[in-house]
Design an enzyme around this catalytic site. Structure first.
Site, PDB file in Angstrom:
ATOM      1  N   LYS A  41       0.838  -1.216   0.000  1.00 49.28           N
ATOM      2  CA  LYS A  41       0.000   0.000   0.000  1.00 49.28           C
ATOM      3  C   LYS A  41       0.867   1.257   0.000  1.00 49.28           C
ATOM      4  CE  LYS A  41      -1.693  -1.358   3.881  1.00 49.28           C
ATOM      5  NZ  LYS A  41      -2.437  -1.606   5.132  1.00 49.28           N
ATOM      6  N   THR A  74      -6.946  10.400   7.830  1.00 46.98           N
ATOM      7  CA  THR A  74      -6.716   9.104   7.176  1.00 46.98           C
ATOM      8  C   THR A  74      -6.681   7.953   8.173  1.00 46.98           C
ATOM      9  OG1 THR A  74      -4.354   9.467   7.395  1.00 46.98           O
ATOM     10  CG2 THR A  74      -5.365  10.146   5.311  1.00 46.98           C
ATOM     11  N   GLY A  97      -7.373   4.811  10.015  1.00 50.87           N
ATOM     12  CA  GLY A  97      -8.191   3.631   9.737  1.00 50.87           C
ATOM     13  C   GLY A  97      -8.220   3.192   8.277  1.00 50.87           C
ATOM     14  N   THR A  98      -7.434   3.845   7.423  1.00 48.89           N
ATOM     15  CA  THR A  98      -7.475   3.454   6.000  1.00 48.89           C
ATOM     16  C   THR A  98      -7.016   2.007   5.791  1.00 48.89           C
ATOM     17  OG1 THR A  98      -5.311   4.455   5.708  1.00 48.89           O
ATOM     18  CG2 THR A  98      -7.184   5.715   4.894  1.00 48.89           C
ATOM     19  N   GLY A  99      -5.938   1.628   6.510  1.00 49.40           N
ATOM     20  CA  GLY A  99      -5.388   0.276   6.323  1.00 49.40           C
ATOM     21  C   GLY A  99      -6.377  -0.785   6.777  1.00 49.40           C
ATOM     22  N   CYS A 100      -6.989  -0.565   7.958  1.00 53.90           N
ATOM     23  CA  CYS A 100      -7.980  -1.520   8.488  1.00 53.90           C
ATOM     24  C   CYS A 100      -9.172  -1.607   7.539  1.00 53.90           C
ATOM     25  CB  CYS A 100      -8.498  -1.064   9.855  1.00 53.90           C
ATOM     26  SG  CYS A 100      -7.213  -0.936  11.099  1.00 53.90           S
TER      27      CYS A 100
HETATM   28  N1  LIG Z   1      -4.432  10.431   0.703  1.00 51.51           N
HETATM   29  C1  LIG Z   1      -4.786   9.324   0.077  1.00 51.51           C
HETATM   30  N2  LIG Z   1      -5.452   9.360  -1.105  1.00 51.51           N
HETATM   31  C2  LIG Z   1      -5.857   8.240  -1.734  1.00 51.51           C
HETATM   32  N3  LIG Z   1      -5.619   7.008  -1.248  1.00 51.51           N
HETATM   33  C3  LIG Z   1      -4.950   6.890  -0.076  1.00 51.51           C
HETATM   34  C4  LIG Z   1      -4.491   8.029   0.640  1.00 51.51           C
HETATM   35  N4  LIG Z   1      -3.883   7.597   1.786  1.00 51.51           N
HETATM   36  C5  LIG Z   1      -3.961   6.261   1.769  1.00 51.51           C
HETATM   37  N5  LIG Z   1      -4.574   5.826   0.662  1.00 51.51           N
HETATM   38  C6  LIG Z   1      -4.906   4.435   0.321  1.00 51.51           C
HETATM   39  O1  LIG Z   1      -5.464   3.855   1.506  1.00 51.51           O
HETATM   40  C7  LIG Z   1      -5.137   2.469   1.569  1.00 51.51           C
HETATM   41  C8  LIG Z   1      -4.432   2.194   2.897  1.00 51.51           C
HETATM   42  O2  LIG Z   1      -3.067   2.481   2.725  1.00 51.51           O
HETATM   43  P1  LIG Z   1      -2.069   3.022   3.831  1.00 51.51           P
HETATM   44  O3  LIG Z   1      -0.715   2.982   3.235  1.00 51.51           O
HETATM   45  O4  LIG Z   1      -2.598   4.303   4.346  1.00 51.51           O
HETATM   46  O5  LIG Z   1      -2.221   1.883   4.920  1.00 51.51           O
HETATM   47  P2  LIG Z   1      -1.847   1.868   6.450  1.00 51.51           P
HETATM   48  O6  LIG Z   1      -0.582   2.607   6.709  1.00 51.51           O
HETATM   49  O7  LIG Z   1      -1.936   0.483   6.898  1.00 51.51           O
HETATM   50  O8  LIG Z   1      -3.037   2.702   7.004  1.00 51.51           O
HETATM   51  P3  LIG Z   1      -3.096   3.602   8.310  1.00 51.51           P
HETATM   52  O9  LIG Z   1      -2.704   5.007   7.947  1.00 51.51           O
HETATM   53  O10 LIG Z   1      -4.540   3.516   8.593  1.00 51.51           O
HETATM   54  O11 LIG Z   1      -2.200   2.960   9.323  1.00 51.51           O
HETATM   55  C9  LIG Z   1      -4.271   2.200   0.333  1.00 51.51           C
HETATM   56  O12 LIG Z   1      -5.110   1.727  -0.716  1.00 51.51           O
HETATM   57  C10 LIG Z   1      -3.706   3.576  -0.005  1.00 51.51           C
HETATM   58  O13 LIG Z   1      -3.320   3.686  -1.348  1.00 51.51           O
HETATM   59  C1  LIG Z   2      -6.741  -1.150  17.319  1.00 48.00           C
HETATM   60  C2  LIG Z   2      -5.989  -0.632  16.146  1.00 48.00           C
HETATM   61  N1  LIG Z   2      -5.737  -1.451  15.110  1.00 48.00           N
HETATM   62  C3  LIG Z   2      -5.056  -0.996  14.027  1.00 48.00           C
HETATM   63  C4  LIG Z   2      -4.590   0.298  13.996  1.00 48.00           C
HETATM   64  C5  LIG Z   2      -3.860   0.815  12.790  1.00 48.00           C
HETATM   65  O1  LIG Z   2      -4.875   1.292  12.001  1.00 48.00           O
HETATM   66  P1  LIG Z   2      -4.745   1.797  10.556  1.00 48.00           P
HETATM   67  O2  LIG Z   2      -3.500   1.174   9.985  1.00 48.00           O
HETATM   68  O3  LIG Z   2      -5.965   1.385   9.799  1.00 48.00           O
HETATM   69  O4  LIG Z   2      -4.672   3.305  10.783  1.00 48.00           O
HETATM   70  C6  LIG Z   2      -4.893   1.140  15.084  1.00 48.00           C
HETATM   71  N2  LIG Z   2      -4.494   2.434  15.091  1.00 48.00           N
HETATM   72  N3  LIG Z   2      -5.585   0.648  16.146  1.00 48.00           N
END
Ligand SMILES: Nc1ncnc2c1ncn2[C@@H]1O[C@H](COP(=O)(O)OP(=O)(O)OP(=O)(O)O)[C@@H](O)[C@H]1O
Ligand SMILES: Cc1ncc(COP(=O)(O)O)c(N)n1
Length: 275
Positions: free
Chosen positions: A181, A214, A216-219
């Site tokens: 990602k 942003t 929670g995007t990964g979850c």
């Molecule tokens: N600003 C943005 N615009 C468009 N897509 C985005 C943006 N930020 C993240 N994404 C998308 O969101 C999804 C999650 O990716 P990200 O790399 O943010 O994961 P993560 O680090 O596990 O998430 P988190 O920030 O929640 O910990 C991917 O499909 C990424 O391309």
């Molecule tokens: C309980 C919990 N699980 C996962 C994440 C990472 O979340 P994300 O990668 O979606 O921001 C978080 N901040 N808290």
């Protein structure tokens, strides 16, 4: 959205941590499942005291309490897909991997929560090694962010070619498919993800959504992939649809709290239905 036959509603299970701020973890996963008309079930691994700014405390549940939740759900209700998130300890990770084997769980989406998008390390070395050696090899799809992909591949990620090389290296760990990602990448690579399943190397692009909300995007992405697999999509289309969902949820993200607000899981729907 199609009408779901309630006698055969798909079921997904999230094995993850609770986020008191409601933006990530179990709370994000269950909302994502619900948005997809998939019944959501959960096994909570840890409870975080967390808001949009920081995590102030994390309490792991006993390993047997995590196992009991998984067994209770699977042996009665049954699940078509599973998503794992924050598993925290080597013991919990090993127990989840064992349950995947014993209960023959399919469609396993592993979000290898190890390092936050900002680079903060979330689990210790032993837990990282267990995730890499024991759980990721069982994954249908593993979804590392930039920093997790660096750790898992041993490569530094700056360019699209670096992301492609990392996806191919991580595939060698045994997961059926890898999605690296790009949320943590710089410039227009933010929002670009790379898919590799041993055959196809694909670049998934979306326009960058200009927001700092942003959380929670990964979850959300991993839960949406699991929901789409539970609905019967093939792996790559499950990922493509999930990416579209996350992009929309980012567009409707919420400016709440003093830090990074959460993505808006249901807000597209509410907006469309508001007169
Ligand atoms: N600003 C943005 N615009 C468009 N897509 C985005 C943006 N930020 C993240 N994404 C998308 O969101 C999804 C999650 O990716 P990200 O790399 O943010 O994961 P993560 O680090 O596990 O998430 P988190 O920030 O929640 O910990 C991917 O499909 C990424 O391309
Ligand atoms: C309980 C919990 N699980 C996962 C994440 C990472 O979340 P994300 O990668 O979606 O921001 C978080 N901040 N808290």
């Amino acid at each position: 959205m199609s009408v779901i036959d309630k006698s055969s509603v798909p079921v997904a299970l999230t094995i993850a941590g609770s986020d008191s701020g409601g933006g990530a973890g179990i709370q994000a996963d269950l909302r994502t499942f619900a948005f997809h008309c998939v019944h959501g079930t959960s096994a909570i691994t840890c409870v975080t005291a967390q808001n949009t700014v920081l995590v102030t405390r994390v309490d792991a549940l006993p390993v047997d309490a995590v196992v009991a939740q998984i067994e209770a759900v699977v042996t009665d209700i049954g699940v078509q897909a599973v998503k794992t998130g924050m598993l925290l300890t080597a013991e919990i990770i090993a127990a989840v991997a064992q349950q995947v084997e014993v209960l023959k769980l399919n469609n396993l989406v592993v979000d290898p929560v190890m390092v936050s998008r900002t680079g903060a390390v979330l689990i210790n070395d032993e837990a990282m090694a267990t995730l890499q050696n024991v759980l990721i090899p069982k994954a249908t799809i593993v979804t590392p962010n930039r920093y997790e992909a660096q750790l898992l591949s041993g490569l530094q990620l700056h360019t699209l070619d670096d992301m492609r090389a990392a996806a191919q290296r991580i595939h060698q760990l045994g997961a059926k498919a890898v999605l690296v990602k790009g949320g943590g990448m710089q410039g227009n690579l933010r929002g670009v993800d790379v898919w590799f399943d041993g055959h196809k190397l694909e670049t998934l692009k979306t326009a960058v959504v200009d927001t700092s909300n942003t959380h929670g995007t990964g979850c959300t992405l991993a839960a949406a992939i699991a929901a789409n697999l539970a609905l019967g999509c093939d792996r790559l289309s499950a990922v493509q649809k999930a990416k579209d969902y996350v992009t929309t949820a980012l567009r409707y993200s919420l400016a709440i709290g003093q830090g990074q607000g959460p993505v808006g899981h249901f807000f597209p729907l509410l907006q469309e239905n508001t007169p």
